[in-house]
Enzyme design. Structure first.
Site, mmCIF file in Angstrom:
data_model
loop_
_atom_site.group_PDB
_atom_site.id
_atom_site.type_symbol
_atom_site.label_atom_id
_atom_site.label_comp_id
_atom_site.label_asym_id
_atom_site.label_seq_id
_atom_site.Cartn_x
_atom_site.Cartn_y
_atom_site.Cartn_z
ATOM 1 C CG HIS A 10 55.335 125.680 60.203
ATOM 2 N ND1 HIS A 10 55.168 124.328 60.482
ATOM 3 C CD2 HIS A 10 54.276 126.316 60.764
ATOM 4 C CE1 HIS A 10 54.055 124.163 61.179
ATOM 5 N NE2 HIS A 10 53.494 125.339 61.363
ATOM 6 C CG HIS A 37 49.381 130.666 56.747
ATOM 7 N ND1 HIS A 37 49.493 129.370 56.296
ATOM 8 C CD2 HIS A 37 49.562 130.614 58.088
ATOM 9 C CE1 HIS A 37 49.712 128.565 57.312
ATOM 10 N NE2 HIS A 37 49.770 129.298 58.414
#
Length: 296
Positions: A51, A9
């Protein structure tokens, strides 16, 4: 039965700053089957691996990613906030910000099959230009739409926004599209905005509709991969099992604790996204040894 794949991740983000060169190289070194990455467009339309839509949390900069050029972003520090030293083999401090082309180059250089789970971040101020730029670059780099691969790197496209996947559908097979899902929180709007109850209700309704749109794509088979978060899995285990029975691939995020990994293994999930790929790989392999009766 094949063991579940372990997807890092934002790279090995438990060890190094998320979405950085160090995090991705460490994930490969730890043996992760693939990496997950988030992409935004810069002001000059480069695809950058970040992100957040803003810079404050993961850099020493401020403001919107979309308001900065790539050259401006490269002058910022994207790793110091993590508080760890970067080994020399993982690049200099100034080389930690990656573009999508940078990341694909790293993955291809690994010399083994690697999955790239590419999350297209919405809402984007550039709308579907985000998808257009991603597809255009991938095609120019030799991406094969039929196999969704560049060499040994298989690319899947993810988004919480169903419209992003619907936009990609004419160009990408459904088996390479992943609809992300999360639980709508009871209070999704930070209190500092001081919105009234009607405004908060409107936000919740919008989020619930977004989840419903995504669920519909999965039920209809228009996305072959379902990407729920752990909380969603716990609350909707019957749906998760129905999707598995219907032939969907389940890619669940973000499982770091042993009990969470064990839950997903019992459910039959095929892909586990984690910040700690080495730890989860060991847990998955231990489970596999138990199943085949091999001493641990």
């Amino acid at each position: 039965m094949r063991r579940p794949l372990v997807i890092a991740h934002r790279g090995s983000s438990g060890a190094y700053a998320e979405n950085t060169r160090a995090a991705f190289l460490h994930a490969l070194a730890e043996g992760a089957d693939g990496v997950e990455v988030d992409v935004h467009l810069t002001r000059d339309r480069h695809l950058v691996c970040l992100h957040d839509p803003t810079l404050e949390r993961t850099s020493d900069g401020s403001g919107s990613v979309a308001d900065h050029t790539l050259a401006e972003l490269r002058r910022l520090d994207f790793h110091r906030w993590k508080g760890v030293r970067i080994p020399g083999e993982y690049g200099s401090a100034s080389a930690q910000l990656l573009t999508l082309p940078d990341l694909v180059e790293l993955l291809v250089a690994a010399g083994r099959p690697v999955r790239l789970a590419l999350e297209l971040k919405h809402p984007s101020p550039f709308g579907h230009e985000l998808e257009e730029r991603a597809l255009s670059w991938l095609l120019g780099a030799g991406w094969d739409p039929e196999t969704s691969a560049i060499g040994a790197v298989e690319v899947t496209f993810m988004s919480f926004y169903a419209g992003s996947l619907q936009y990609l559908a004419p160009f990408v097979g459904s088996e390479y599209l992943c609809q992300l899902l999360s639980v709508v929180p009871a209070e999704p709007v930070p209190s500092r905005f001081n919105l009234g109850p009607l405004s908060r209700a409107a936000v919740r309704a919008t989020l619930r509709q977004a989840v419903a749109d995504g669920e519909r794509l999965i039920w209809e088979g228009r996305t072959g991969i379902a990407g729920p978060g752990l909380a969603y899995v716990r609350q909707n285990l019957a749906d998760v099992k129905a999707w598995l029975a219907a032939g969907r691939t389940l890619r669940v995020w973000t499982a770091d604790r042993d009990e969470d990994v064990d839950l997903l293994l019992r459910a039959g999930v095929q892909q586990i996204t984690t910040n700690l790929p080495a730890r989860v790989l060991e847990r998955v392999r231990r489970h596999e040894r138990v199943l085949v009766g091999t001493p641990a």
